[in-house]
Design a protein around this motif. Structure first.
Motif: not given
Length: 311
Positions: A79-84, A267-268, A272-281
């Motif tokens: 079980e991981g932090p957000v589920g199986p 997880p949060a 945010q990264a997936a939504a583009g709030v956090i950009e990592v180059t």
């Protein structure tokens, strides 16, 4: 068997060796991940530089703490932090040493689902910088309406500090080389160049004062300017200047409480990264066998962004 990069002794990047290691089958609560990309961070080379001591009993030192890959085997009760977690899942592993490898056996609590919006290279490099940035902002309680001074705002951690601070509603003043000022403006930060006269430039950029400061470079200049402009040194945190923090009485990131705070926030932060709030180059990629070269280049002037190893 798996190939892995380790530091065989203390010193410079030339102490890194590629070795063959057995990888056991997963036990209860563990997963085996075939890695696609591996994040490179300054702590990786500091771990064998002697900065944290030279205890021979700790050699060889397993390198790396973040990566992305595919689950190829699982133990029982996984079980991981957000589920199986299941075989075939695309995942990010973060917070456990030894990710400079082709495969890694890791407790499930360090394994997070990889958002589909993040490619393997970005996914491998997002959580170390995002977690550190989040931890730093939490430690000095940055909130809506604050004006925050971020030293090293174009770097891996500093750029995410700037982005997350803006997301919280803060005004961000960021120090960086002139060539990186446009990138800071794209994050919504007001850039200032470091070097002689920095204090005056910061005061000009923030005429109403600075409420909090995050140092992501560790220079005396960054600390001296921060202490000068802040009315409360409890609202200064550093990710690097640990000696100055101890001497001058301000905060640092790190330690068990920080690590747990980052893990719980992961997880949060990935959302945010997936939504583009956090950009990592991603600045550059290297084969795993070139880990030593990656470390040497990371310690010199290099393009803005993360370095990533490819197994």
């Amino acid at each position: 068997m798996t190939r892995a990069a380790v530091a065989a002794s203390y010193g410079g990047p030339d102490v890194i060796e590629i070795v063959e290691r057995e990888v056991p089958e997963p036990s209860d609560g563990e997963v085996l991940v075939e890695l696609k990309a591996i994040g490179v961070n300054p702590f990786d080379y500091k771990s064998y530089s002697g900065a944290f001591g030279t205890d021979e009993s700790k050699l060889p030192i397993a390198l790396g703490s973040e990566a992305s890959g595919i689950v190829v085997a699982v133990g029982g009760d996984v079980e991981g932090p957000v589920g199986p977690i299941a075989v075939g899942d695309a995942v990010i592993v973060s917070g456990r040493n030894g990710t400079y490898a082709e495969r890694i056996l890791i407790p499930a609590r360090f394994v997070f689902p990889k958002p589909a919006a993040l490619d393997w290279n970005v996914a491998a490099g997002v959580l170390a910088v995002a977690g550190t940035a989040y931890d730093a902002l939490e430690s000095v309680a940055v909130k809506d309406g604050d004006t925050v001074l971020v030293h090293g705002a174009a770097g891996g951690v500093g750029s995410v500090v700037a982005q997350l601070a803006k997301e919280r509603g803060a005004t961000v003043i960021g120090t960086a080389r002139a060539q990186n000022h446009d990138a800071l403006r794209a994050f919504g930060a007001e850039p200032v160049e470091y070097g002689d006269g920095l204090l005056d430039r910061v005061r000009a950029a923030a005429p109403n004062g600075i409420d909090a400061a995050v140092d992501a470079v560790g220079t005396d200049e960054a600390i001296d300017v921060s202490l000068e402009v802040l009315t409360d040194r409890a609202r200064l945190v550093t990710t690097a200047a640990f000696g100055r923090a101890e001497a001058d009485g301000f905060s640092t990131v790190g330690g068990p409480a920080s690590m747990e705070r980052r893990r719980l926030a992961s997880p949060a932060l990935l959302k945010q990264a997936a939504a583009g709030v956090i950009e990592v180059t991603v600045a550059k990629t290297f084969p795993l066998s070139d880990a030593a070269r990656a470390h040497a280049e990371l310690q010199s002037t290099h393009p803005r962004g993360k370095f990533v190893l490819i197994p």
